[in-house]
Design a protein around this motif. Sequence first.
Motif, mmCIF file in Angstrom:
data_model
loop_
_atom_site.group_PDB
_atom_site.id
_atom_site.type_symbol
_atom_site.label_atom_id
_atom_site.label_comp_id
_atom_site.label_asym_id
_atom_site.label_seq_id
_atom_site.Cartn_x
_atom_site.Cartn_y
_atom_site.Cartn_z
ATOM 1 N N CYS A 213 2.085 5.031 -16.304
ATOM 2 C CA CYS A 213 3.346 5.052 -15.555
ATOM 3 C C CYS A 213 3.208 4.289 -14.234
ATOM 4 N N VAL A 214 4.282 3.668 -13.836
ATOM 5 C CA VAL A 214 4.338 2.971 -12.551
ATOM 6 C C VAL A 214 5.482 3.585 -11.742
ATOM 7 N N LEU A 215 5.165 4.069 -10.532
ATOM 8 C CA LEU A 215 6.166 4.735 -9.697
ATOM 9 C C LEU A 215 6.355 3.975 -8.387
ATOM 10 N N PRO A 216 7.575 3.981 -7.862
ATOM 11 C CA PRO A 216 7.830 3.278 -6.599
ATOM 12 C C PRO A 216 7.321 4.077 -5.398
ATOM 13 N N ILE A 217 6.968 3.371 -4.343
ATOM 14 C CA ILE A 217 6.568 3.995 -3.082
ATOM 15 C C ILE A 217 7.692 3.788 -2.070
ATOM 16 N N GLY A 218 8.168 4.861 -1.496
ATOM 17 C CA GLY A 218 9.195 4.755 -0.459
ATOM 18 C C GLY A 218 8.618 4.100 0.785
ATOM 19 N N ARG A 219 9.414 3.297 1.448
ATOM 20 C CA ARG A 219 8.929 2.550 2.615
ATOM 21 C C ARG A 219 8.312 3.474 3.658
ATOM 22 N N GLN A 220 8.929 4.634 3.897
ATOM 23 C CA GLN A 220 8.442 5.534 4.936
ATOM 24 C C GLN A 220 7.155 6.256 4.546
ATOM 25 N N TYR A 221 6.784 6.190 3.249
ATOM 26 C CA TYR A 221 5.591 6.895 2.782
ATOM 27 C C TYR A 221 4.385 5.976 2.596
ATOM 28 N N ALA A 222 4.589 4.672 2.650
ATOM 29 C CA ALA A 222 3.537 3.708 2.313
ATOM 30 C C ALA A 222 2.314 3.837 3.213
ATOM 31 N N SER A 223 2.520 3.836 4.510
ATOM 32 C CA SER A 223 1.386 3.881 5.446
ATOM 33 C C SER A 223 0.597 5.169 5.302
ATOM 34 N N GLU A 224 1.309 6.291 5.151
ATOM 35 C CA GLU A 224 0.633 7.585 5.009
ATOM 36 C C GLU A 224 -0.170 7.640 3.712
ATOM 37 N N LEU A 225 0.388 7.094 2.630
ATOM 38 C CA LEU A 225 -0.326 7.058 1.360
ATOM 39 C C LEU A 225 -1.627 6.294 1.487
ATOM 40 N N ILE A 226 -1.557 5.110 2.095
ATOM 41 C CA ILE A 226 -2.762 4.287 2.253
ATOM 42 C C ILE A 226 -3.790 5.022 3.091
ATOM 43 N N GLU A 227 -3.336 5.678 4.153
ATOM 44 C CA GLU A 227 -4.270 6.420 5.016
ATOM 45 C C GLU A 227 -4.934 7.556 4.251
ATOM 46 N N ILE A 228 -4.156 8.299 3.496
ATOM 47 C CA ILE A 228 -4.693 9.434 2.745
ATOM 48 C C ILE A 228 -5.668 8.999 1.665
ATOM 49 N N MET A 229 -5.316 7.938 0.952
ATOM 50 C CA MET A 229 -6.125 7.500 -0.180
ATOM 51 C C MET A 229 -7.363 6.720 0.234
#
Length: 231
Positions: A213-229
Motif C-alpha cells: 500500500c502507498v499512503l499520502p503524507i499530509g504536509r503538516q505531518y511530513a517533518s515530524e514523520l521524518i524526525e520520528i523515523m
Amino acid sequence: MTDTIRCIAIDDEPLALDIIEKFCQRIGNIELEKYSDPTVGLEAIYRERPDIVFLDIEMDGISGLEIAGRLPEGTCFIFTTAYLRYALEGFDLDAVDYLHKPFAYSRFQIAFSKALRRIGREPIKTTSQCIVVKQDYNNINIPIDDIVYIEAVEGYSKIFRTTGECVVSRILLKNVLAMLPAESFVRIHRSFVVSKSKIKSFNRQEVFLNNGCVLPIGRQYASELIEIMTR
C-alpha cells in the motif's frame, strides 16, 4: 488482583473519562466512578476514600493542581493532562505518575501498576497487547502487532490488518490512536495512522508499506514523520 480496586476519575472532558473507563475495563477488577465536576469529585474522594484517583489538571473553574493539594493525606493519584508544562509541579505534589494525553493503553498500564505498588497491591500482569473495537454489534479483539494502518472515513475508522482483513468501527481516529502505544504508531495525515514497523520506505509525500500500500503524507505531518523515523 483479587480485591476490587476502587478508583475515581475527575476530568471535565467526557471523552477523557470514557477512555479511562475503557482502559480500566480492559484491566478488569476495577470499580470506577467518573466526575466531570471537580468539586463534586473531590467530595466523592473524601466520602469514598478510593484506592487510586485519576486527575485532570486544566479544568473549568479550578486547576487539578489545586484539587491535588486538597486531597486527603496519603491519597494515591495520577495526573492525566494534555499539557507537559505541569509535569514538575505534578511530581512535587507526589503524584504517582503523569499521563500525557492522548495516552495509549500500554502507558496507562504502566501508570496503574505504579499506583498499585504505591498502595501495596500486586502490579497487573501485562499480556499480549490488543485493542477492542466495536464492529456492528460485535466487539472485535485486534492484536496491536496485527495492525498495518488505520484510515478515518466520515466518523468511522477502518483498521487494516496484516491478514488483509479490514475492521470498520464507528470510532474516531484520534480515539483509536489513544488506545495504541505511542512509540509504535505515527500519524502521517489527518486521515491516516500507520504502524512504524510496517513502513518499508517513505519520502515527504508518501509512505510505502510492507503490504504494497502507498499512503499520502499530509504536509503538516511530513517533518515530524521524518524526525520520528530517523531518530
